[in-house]
Design a protein around this motif. Structure first.
Motif, PDB file in Angstrom:
ATOM      1  N   TRP A  29       0.835  -1.213   0.000  1.00 27.19           N
ATOM      2  CA  TRP A  29       0.000   0.000   0.000  1.00 27.19           C
ATOM      3  C   TRP A  29       0.865   1.256   0.000  1.00 27.19           C
ATOM      4  CZ3 TRP A  29      -0.277   3.891   3.751  1.00 27.19           C
ATOM      5  CH2 TRP A  29      -1.225   4.880   3.476  1.00 27.19           C
ATOM      6  N   GLU A 105      -4.808   6.128   4.669  1.00 24.98           N
ATOM      7  CA  GLU A 105      -5.593   4.909   4.437  1.00 24.98           C
ATOM      8  C   GLU A 105      -6.691   4.909   5.485  1.00 24.98           C
ATOM      9  OE1 GLU A 105      -7.556   1.814   3.703  1.00 24.98           O
ATOM     10  OE2 GLU A 105      -6.526   1.543   5.621  1.00 24.98           O
ATOM     11  N   THR A 107      -9.759   3.134   5.603  1.00 30.53           N
ATOM     12  CA  THR A 107     -10.668   2.006   5.821  1.00 30.53           C
ATOM     13  C   THR A 107     -10.221   1.042   6.910  1.00 30.53           C
ATOM     14  OG1 THR A 107      -9.598   0.557   4.195  1.00 30.53           O
ATOM     15  CG2 THR A 107     -11.258   2.125   3.374  1.00 30.53           C
ATOM     16  N   GLU A 109      -8.474  -1.517   6.185  1.00 31.00           N
ATOM     17  CA  GLU A 109      -8.352  -2.829   5.546  1.00 31.00           C
ATOM     18  C   GLU A 109      -6.900  -3.272   5.393  1.00 31.00           C
ATOM     19  OE1 GLU A 109     -10.392  -2.519   1.859  1.00 31.00           O
ATOM     20  OE2 GLU A 109     -12.384  -2.295   2.771  1.00 31.00           O
ATOM     21  N   VAL A 110      -5.973  -2.345   5.305  1.00 31.95           N
ATOM     22  CA  VAL A 110      -4.566  -2.691   5.068  1.00 31.95           C
ATOM     23  C   VAL A 110      -3.881  -3.170   6.345  1.00 31.95           C
ATOM     24  CG1 VAL A 110      -2.308  -1.775   4.398  1.00 31.95           C
ATOM     25  CG2 VAL A 110      -4.359  -1.137   3.104  1.00 31.95           C
ATOM     26  N   GLY A 112      -5.618  -3.167   9.629  1.00 29.15           N
ATOM     27  CA  GLY A 112      -6.537  -3.388  10.736  1.00 29.15           C
ATOM     28  C   GLY A 112      -6.857  -2.116  11.490  1.00 29.15           C
TER      29      GLY A 112
END
Length: 358
Positions: A29, A105, A107, A109-110, A112
């Motif tokens: 990412w 970032e 969300t 998602e990358v 936690g």
């Protein structure tokens, strides 16, 4: 000089590193989000803060960025909001010396949890007496306190709208909000009794003064949250996760509480830099701020007591997280944090008990 206060001599060989808070997907990412990062990445935990996790990330060519994420484990959703911190930094850029936000970032998602990538500033952070002795002279130290006060004055002159908090500008309930928030955080996470924290809270509630003005409050303004340049000017003010709108004297009280002097029996920092000879006194810092802002110095006593109490709440939270394995204590044990939190809470209780009631 780097943030750790050591001269860089070129990129070190990249070795694979994995931290609990940075799973494997983080590197991919980062390479997409920050194009200047190339090749393998090395992450080093930056010492200092005990809340959000901060890493110095270096690529194969020696490019460096700073990566921030919330601590591991359970914690109040608003206590370590790196996304809010990123929005504040974007608003302050161009008004105050702060690092640029390079990527976000949102969300989780990358890793936690959300991630924020910041510009890495080359400068000096004085975290300990050893740093002070190695990097400064007594003449240098005389310049540092005044430049911190001047940065604080500049912050307090900014309108809350600059950082997107204009909706709070007319509120006059800063102290009740803060007293409630920190007390609730402590009660939710505590793993032992600490009567002085409760006693200090009760006195602070009873003695809370009316709010005379509203301004941006950094929330953790101290020497080791400021990066200095080679001429000992503030190059970057760091760690904006606690920023809100309220009474600016809260920041002044925080600076004075963390500005330890030789002979202090309770210390908000375990190994404070300012105990070395040459630094301004707390009285000198307060006088400079009051002269620049027209503030009545008699109003500061409450905010000093409040900040001893808030700092005790923070230290007790660190003790809890270290005990539960949610964060590293570095070279300190959980018992060390427990002892420091108790001493700071005792100082808070004594000062709060002496405040006049309104």
């Amino acid at each position: 000089m780097t943030a750790a206060g050591h001269a860089r001599t070129g990129p070190a060989p990249i070795e694979p590193t994995r931290h609990a808070g940075l799973p494997a997907g983080v590197d991919a990412w980062l390479s997409r989000a920050v194009p200047e990062l190339q090749g393998a990445l090395r992450h080093e935990v930056i010492a200092g803060g005990r809340s959000n996790l901060t890493y110095r990330t270096t690529d194969a060519a020696g490019h460096v960025v700073v990566l921030r994420r919330p601590p591991l484990g359970n914690h109040p959703a608003t206590a370590h909001d790196v996304l809010r911190e990123a929005r504040i930094l974007r608003g302050l850029h161009g008004h105050l010396p702060v690092p640029r936000v390079l990527a976000v970032e949102e969300t989780g998602e990358v890793a936690g949890a959300p991630l924020v990538v910041l510009e890495h500033l080359d400068g000096v952070i004085l975290r300990s007496p050893a740093d002070v002795e190695r990097l400064t002279t007594e003449a240098d130290r005389a310049l540092i306190g005044p430049t911190l006060v001047d940065a604080l004055v500049a912050l307090h002159r900014l309108a809350p709208e600059v950082i997107g908090l204009g909706g709070l500008a007319r509120r006059r309930d800063y102290l009740p909000r803060q007293l409630g928030r920190w007390h609730e955080n402590w009660q939710r996470s505590r793993i032992r009794d600490l009567p002085d924290l409760q006693t200090a809270h009760e006195h602070l509630v009873a003695a809370a003064p009316g709010q005379s003005r509203s301004g941006i409050v950094h929330g953790d303004f101290r020497l080791d949250n400021c990066m200095l340049d080679s001429r000992w000017r503030v190059q970057g003010v760091l760690d904006w996760e606690l920023t809100t709108v309220g009474d600016p004297l809260a920041d002044v009280g925080q600076l004075l509480v963390y500005w330890a002097q030789a002979g202090d029996t309770a210390r908000a920092l375990h190994d404070p830099a300012t105990v070395r000879p040459g630094f301004s006194t707390r009285d000198e810092l307060l006088s400079r701020y009051c002269l620049a802002t027209g503030t009545d110095p008699g109003r500061i006593d409450y905010f000093v007591a409040y900040n001893w109490w808030k700092t005790a709440c923070i230290l007790e939270g660190v003790y809890t997280r270290v005990t539960q394995g949610a964060m590293s204590g570095g070279d300190r044990t959980a018992a060390s944090f427990a002892e420091q939190a108790a001493a700071v809470a005792g100082r808070a209780a004594a000062l709060a008990a002496a405040l006049p009631r309104h």
